[in-house]
Design a protein around this motif. Structure first.
Motif, PDB file in Angstrom:
ATOM      1  N   VAL A   1     -22.629   3.254 -31.376  1.00  0.00           N
ATOM      2  CA  VAL A   1     -23.187   4.110 -30.338  1.00  0.00           C
ATOM      3  C   VAL A   1     -23.397   3.317 -29.050  1.00  0.00           C
ATOM      4  O   VAL A   1     -23.605   2.114 -29.071  1.00  0.00           O
ATOM      5  N   LEU A   2     -23.348   4.045 -27.959  1.00  0.00           N
ATOM      6  CA  LEU A   2     -23.621   3.458 -26.655  1.00  0.00           C
ATOM      7  C   LEU A   2     -25.107   3.633 -26.374  1.00  0.00           C
ATOM      8  O   LEU A   2     -25.619   4.749 -26.410  1.00  0.00           O
ATOM      9  N   THR A   3     -25.780   2.521 -26.117  1.00  0.00           N
ATOM     10  CA  THR A   3     -27.194   2.548 -25.759  1.00  0.00           C
ATOM     11  C   THR A   3     -27.344   1.991 -24.359  1.00  0.00           C
ATOM     12  O   THR A   3     -26.804   0.933 -24.045  1.00  0.00           O
ATOM     13  N   ILE A   4     -28.065   2.743 -23.531  1.00  0.00           N
ATOM     14  CA  ILE A   4     -28.318   2.296 -22.166  1.00  0.00           C
ATOM     15  C   ILE A   4     -29.823   2.313 -21.914  1.00  0.00           C
ATOM     16  O   ILE A   4     -30.581   2.875 -22.703  1.00  0.00           O
ATOM     17  N   GLY A   5     -30.219   1.711 -20.800  1.00  0.00           N
ATOM     18  CA  GLY A   5     -31.618   1.722 -20.401  1.00  0.00           C
ATOM     19  C   GLY A   5     -31.878   2.825 -19.395  1.00  0.00           C
ATOM     20  O   GLY A   5     -30.941   3.369 -18.797  1.00  0.00           O
ATOM     21  N   PRO A   6     -33.126   3.169 -19.175  1.00  0.00           N
ATOM     22  CA  PRO A   6     -33.470   4.262 -18.270  1.00  0.00           C
ATOM     23  C   PRO A   6     -33.138   3.975 -16.802  1.00  0.00           C
ATOM     24  O   PRO A   6     -33.002   4.903 -16.012  1.00  0.00           O
ATOM     25  N   ALA A   7     -32.982   2.713 -16.447  1.00  0.00           N
ATOM     26  CA  ALA A   7     -32.695   2.366 -15.051  1.00  0.00           C
ATOM     27  C   ALA A   7     -31.207   2.376 -14.728  1.00  0.00           C
ATOM     28  O   ALA A   7     -30.838   2.271 -13.553  1.00  0.00           O
TER      29      ALA A   7
END
Length: 130
Positions: free
Chosen positions: A11-17
């Protein structure tokens, strides 16, 4: 068939920024329609989908300035690996969305999409002798 049989485990996980452009570039490079948004400040998981990016750009927002957290769905419906594909499809229909984050306990172990479910069903159907 179960969600664990259909889900994507990488899965692709990103941060809120991350900006919407960064998120879109990462989703495009990975060829996925959704990213899990992990916000360490809220200890929560959210999801950003291609539809979220499209709606923001369609509304005239600048994808280079717009943070992903502003478009992340945070009241997420989660699936379990042992759910049937029918349960996952029903949850998607009820909620009007196309992706579910799959949790095993507290850990995100995958994402299942409508495409994943249809692909499993089509493959199973073609394997049945006529």
């Amino acid at each position: 068939m179960l969600v664990r049989d259909a889900m994507t485990t990488v899965v692709l996980t990103i941060g809120p920024a991350h900006t919407l452009r960064q998120a879109a570039q990462l989703m495009s490079a990975r060829r996925v329609g959704a990213a899990i948004v992990l916000d360490p400040d809220t200890c929560g998981l959210g999801i950003l989908t291609e539809r979220d990016v499209l709606n923001a750009i369609g509304a005239g927002l600048d994808p280079d300035d717009e943070p992903s957290h502003a478009h992340t769905t945070t009241d997420v419906v989660f699936a379990a690996p042992q759910w049937t594909l029918e349960e996952a499809a029903a949850a998607m229909l009820r909620g009007g969305f196309r992706h579910l984050i799959v949790l095993d306990g507290q850990e995100a172990v995958g994402v299942v999409s409508v495409r994943d479910i249809v692909q499993c069903w089509a493959t199973a159907r073609s394997a049945v002798p006529a």
